[in-house]
Design an enzyme around this catalytic site. Structure first.
Site, PDB file in Angstrom:
ATOM      1  N   ARG A 309       0.877  -1.167   0.000  1.00 36.57           N
ATOM      2  CA  ARG A 309       0.000   0.000   0.000  1.00 36.57           C
ATOM      3  C   ARG A 309       0.912   1.214   0.000  1.00 36.57           C
ATOM      4  NH1 ARG A 309      -0.841   4.676   3.521  1.00 36.57           N
ATOM      5  NH2 ARG A 309      -3.035   5.270   3.402  1.00 36.57           N
ATOM      6  N   LEU A 310       0.810   2.056  -1.000  1.00 34.86           N
ATOM      7  CA  LEU A 310       1.711   3.192  -1.183  1.00 34.86           C
ATOM      8  C   LEU A 310       1.067   4.441  -0.595  1.00 34.86           C
ATOM      9  CD1 LEU A 310       2.723   2.461  -4.887  1.00 34.86           C
ATOM     10  CD2 LEU A 310       3.872   1.702  -2.801  1.00 34.86           C
ATOM     11  N   ASP A 311       1.705   5.006   0.394  1.00 38.80           N
ATOM     12  CA  ASP A 311       1.153   6.140   1.122  1.00 38.80           C
ATOM     13  C   ASP A 311       1.154   7.400   0.257  1.00 38.80           C
ATOM     14  OD1 ASP A 311       0.414   7.428   3.796  1.00 38.80           O
ATOM     15  OD2 ASP A 311       2.226   8.558   3.283  1.00 38.80           O
ATOM     16  N   GLU A 348      -2.771   5.059  -2.039  1.00 43.30           N
ATOM     17  CA  GLU A 348      -3.575   6.068  -1.348  1.00 43.30           C
ATOM     18  C   GLU A 348      -3.415   7.359  -2.129  1.00 43.30           C
ATOM     19  OE1 GLU A 348      -4.040   8.463   2.900  1.00 43.30           O
ATOM     20  OE2 GLU A 348      -2.070   7.905   2.138  1.00 43.30           O
ATOM     21  N   ASP A 373     -11.654   7.269  -0.501  1.00 47.80           N
ATOM     22  CA  ASP A 373     -12.052   8.040   0.673  1.00 47.80           C
ATOM     23  C   ASP A 373     -13.483   8.558   0.571  1.00 47.80           C
ATOM     24  OD1 ASP A 373      -9.671   7.661   1.972  1.00 47.80           O
ATOM     25  OD2 ASP A 373      -8.887   9.671   1.616  1.00 47.80           O
ATOM     26  N   ASP A 374     -13.941   8.862  -0.642  1.00 41.57           N
ATOM     27  CA  ASP A 374     -15.286   9.420  -0.774  1.00 41.57           C
ATOM     28  C   ASP A 374     -16.356   8.442  -0.300  1.00 41.57           C
ATOM     29  OD1 ASP A 374     -14.070  11.630  -1.831  1.00 41.57           O
ATOM     30  OD2 ASP A 374     -15.335  11.743  -3.621  1.00 41.57           O
ATOM     31  N   HIS A 376     -15.933   6.274   2.139  1.00 44.41           N
ATOM     32  CA  HIS A 376     -15.885   6.408   3.603  1.00 44.41           C
ATOM     33  C   HIS A 376     -16.628   7.653   4.053  1.00 44.41           C
ATOM     34  CE1 HIS A 376     -14.188   8.432   7.147  1.00 44.41           C
ATOM     35  NE2 HIS A 376     -14.308   7.241   7.691  1.00 44.41           N
ATOM     36  N   HIS A 377     -16.302   8.793   3.435  1.00 50.29           N
ATOM     37  CA  HIS A 377     -16.898  10.063   3.868  1.00 50.29           C
ATOM     38  C   HIS A 377     -18.420  10.028   3.750  1.00 50.29           C
ATOM     39  CE1 HIS A 377     -12.833  11.200   3.918  1.00 50.29           C
ATOM     40  NE2 HIS A 377     -12.780  12.050   2.910  1.00 50.29           N
ATOM     41  N   GLN A 447      -8.733   7.808   9.531  1.00 44.36           N
ATOM     42  CA  GLN A 447     -10.060   8.309   9.851  1.00 44.36           C
ATOM     43  C   GLN A 447     -10.405   8.134  11.322  1.00 44.36           C
ATOM     44  OE1 GLN A 447     -11.328  10.146   7.694  1.00 44.36           O
ATOM     45  NE2 GLN A 447     -10.188   9.487   5.885  1.00 44.36           N
ATOM     46  N   VAL A 448      -9.680   7.264  12.014  1.00 46.53           N
ATOM     47  CA  VAL A 448      -9.841   7.137  13.463  1.00 46.53           C
ATOM     48  C   VAL A 448      -8.751   7.938  14.180  1.00 46.53           C
ATOM     49  CG1 VAL A 448      -9.918   5.554  15.427  1.00 46.53           C
ATOM     50  CG2 VAL A 448     -10.905   4.868  13.229  1.00 46.53           C
TER      51      VAL A 448
END
Length: 658
Positions: A309-311, A348, A373-374, A376-377, A447-448
């Protein structure tokens, strides 16, 4: 990487491994650090006239010896070999003679131009004494690895965990890769397909998230070092679990970052949130790009992980004719052929651009997946009611329906939070990517942990609301990801914690409190990242998995994952076959073929549309009070919760006729 349109996984979540190459040597055949597979000790230092190495043991002979004065006993000068590289040769050898090969366990460090500190190797594979200590020679080929054909997990369930807090030992110490092995059977029983480890690269101190790592190939010593990772990977593979590692190629932490002493690893051509960008397009960038490719190869080939997973890839700023990510994607495709197993790159990215997961042959960056992310949001804001910050454009049922079917809300439209047009639309009809190319989640470390207190979304909700939210993730079209402990609604928060030295630590504490004060938080409510209690507060309490409401939630997660595995409709990656019907602002139905998922946050619940079809169908799962008709058939929810129904053919025909 491979074009996912031809991914047979479309419904199975797997793809055929490529044929192994016969033109490359087997992985792990040479020790590292190396440049050309002969095991030599060498370093790229184009700015240095001379490079010395301090060896804390003889070059050959097995066990590391105790050296009373290592600087006098084993200091050698490396030989320049061109291109800014310096290499250690056997004493007495001529220019064509063999390079000196240090044995496993030898500690070593470099000094440039005969002055200054002894520095660890930029390509170090182990830093047993931390980021400022000497490096240690490691031979990955000596680690035991059972045969593993690999697996694709696109469309499967990914589980993100932080090694230090996931499975802490009984004595209250830091969790390790070995203690994490003890909990892998829990993940198998849950139905997980891949484990995603938060960064392991060595970082300052004992505890942290790992995004300030500075030795990009070395496993953090508090987690057990590289040998412990090899044991973890073997244990996971033995259980059928793929292993993904979160790697940070876009920056290094400030403490222990010695790369600039060796060469132009950073450039002022671009700015990032952390300062100068990693040098991908300035003078010397060819070697920097090769270094980053080497980091990826080490984890995927030598350590036999299944994916990276590439940050924050949007901070890999590159104006080269060919973007580094596309170059990396093609290199990984070569390594797939070499190893004979699928390898996965997950990006990401906050750009909301499907070009990220478009194959390189079609002008994209070639990533296999990207975080969405959308999604999740949209789920978070709708179920929790939060609208601050980047949630400002989310929260309505309409937006929720749009992200469930088209992934991005900001898709060439205006983002209020950013104050500009953002993103590009996902094409549901393309064969360049599919729904499984996007990773959706209800919780993740950001997100946490980037909330002021590190509280989890389920701590804001009733169990029925939590059940509704996760049903949309686990039964939705994208690849779902869970974050450690959410499956049993764990009580532990996940907080931001660090273990920096006194000066930097004080700056981190002050900066964290100032950041949240600007958002209206009382600074006294923000846990001190430097306090060990902030770290230990984040330890998972595994005893909860057998307790009351926690056990009930765990069973709900297992049920939903079981349905995803069992029903082809729920593994279908075709976005054209995903529907979301808004009933009102508090209720929605997600349709995947003949499977209907009704979710509601309303106190009065909601009825399933075409109630005759629902009543004539099969209830596959339910959480919360059910609404029944006079014949005791289930026709909806009587309160908040989730209802999963498979519509029968007869009921569907009846509904159409009516």
């Amino acid at each position: 990487m491979s074009e996912h349109a031809s991914d047979a996984a479309g419904t199975e979540g797997t793809r055929t491994a490529p044929s192994p190459s016969t033109t490359r040597p087997p992985s792990g055949s040479a020790p590292l650090p190396v440049r050309d597979s002969d095991g030599a000790l060498e370093v790229w230092a184009p700015r240095a006239r001379t490079v010395q190495v301090r060896l804390e043991a003889p070059l050959r002979g097995g066990e590391t010896e105790s050296v009373p004065d290592p600087e006098d006993a084993h200091v050698r000068t490396l030989e320049p070999v061109g291109g800014g590289w310096h290499r250690l040769r056997d004493e007495g050898a001529d220019a064509e003679g063999p390079a000196a090969v240090p044995g496993t366990g030898v500690r070593y460090a470099f000094r440039l131009d005969g002055d200054g500190d002894w520095l660890p190797d930029p390509r170090s594979l182990a830093q047993p004494d931390g980021v400022h200590g000497p490096s240690e020679v490691v031979h990955p080929g000596l680690f035991p690895h059972a045969p593993w054909e690999g697996r694709s997990f696109r469309g499967g369930v990914v589980y993100e965990l932080h090694v230090g807090t996931f499975a802490p030992p009984a004595d209250g110490g830091t969790g390790t890769l070995d203690t994490a092995i003890e909990r892998l059977d829990h993940l198998v029983a849950l139905g997980v397909d891949a484990v995603e480890l938060m960064p392991l690269a060595t970082f300052p101190g004992e505890r942290g998230w790992g995004y300030d790592g500075v030795d990009l190939m070395a496993v953090h010593p508090a987690y057990g070092g590289p040998a412990a990772l090899a044991r973890f990977v073997e244990a996971a593979h033995a259980r059928g679990l793929a292993v993904v590692l979160d790697v940070v190629l876009n920056h290094l932490g400030p403490d222990g970052n010695h790369l600039s002493a060796f060469g132009p690893y950073f450039t002022d051509r671009h700015e990032t949130p952390w300062g100068w960008a990693v040098n991908l397009d300035d003078a010397g960038s060819d070697q920097v790009r090769a270094f980053l490719r080497g980091v990826a190869r080490h984890w995927l080939v030598d350590m036999q992980l299944d994916g990276l997973r590439l940050d924050a890839v949007h901070e890999l700023q590159d104006d080269s004719p060919r973007h580094f990510l596309a170059e990396l994607a093609d290199a990984v495709a070569d390594w797939e052929r070499e190893t004979g197993r699928p390898l996965t790159l997950i990006a990401e990215s906050d750009r909301n651009d499907p070009a990220t997961v478009t194959p390189t042959a079609r002008g994209g960056l070639g990533m296999d997946m990207q975080w969405a992310d959308d999604v999740h949001h949209a789920v978070h804001a709708w179920i929790s009611g939060e609208r601050q910050g980047y949630y400002v454009d989310f929260g309505s049922a309409e937006v929720l329906a749009r992200t469930l079917t088209r992934v991005f809300e900001h898709a060439g439209t205006r983002s209020t939070f950013r104050g500009r047009v953002w993103g590009a639309p996902v094409d549901p009809a393309t064969d360049a990517y599919d729904a499984h190319s996007f990773v959706a989640f209800l919780e993740d470390h950001d997100q946490v942990g980037n909330r002021a207190r590190g509280d989890r979304v389920h701590q804001l909700l009733s169990p029925a609301e939590h059940a509704a939210a996760i049903a949309l993730i686990l039964l939705g079209a994208p690849t779902p990801m869970l974050f450690q402990g959410e499956e049993w609604a764990c009580s532990a928060p996940f907080r931001y914690f660090t273990d920096h030295g006194e000066q930097l630590g004080a700056m981190v504490t002050a900066g964290r409190r100032e950041e949240f004060a600007q958002m209206g938080w009382d600074s006294s409510d923000v846990p001190d990242p430097q306090s060990r209690s902030t770290f230990t507060d984040s330890f998972l309490g595994w005893e909860e998995t057998d307790e009351g409401a926690h056990r009930t939630m765990l069973e709900w997660y297992r049920t939903l994952i079981g349905l995803r595995r069992a029903l082809p409709e729920l593994r279908d990656p075709d976005l054209r076959r995903v529907e979301a019907v808004v009933l009102d602002e508090e209720s929605l139905v997600l349709r995947r073929g003949d499977v209907h998922v009704l979710v509601s946050r309303a106190e009065g619940g909601a009825g399933m549309p075409a109630s005759g079809a629902a009543a004539g169908g099969e209830v596959l799962a339910a959480f919360g009070a059910l609404r029944r008709d006079a014949r005791e058939r289930v026709v909806g929810l009587a309160g908040p919760g989730a209802l999963v129904v498979r519509e029968s053919a007869a009921a569907a025909q009846s509904a159409e006729a009516s």
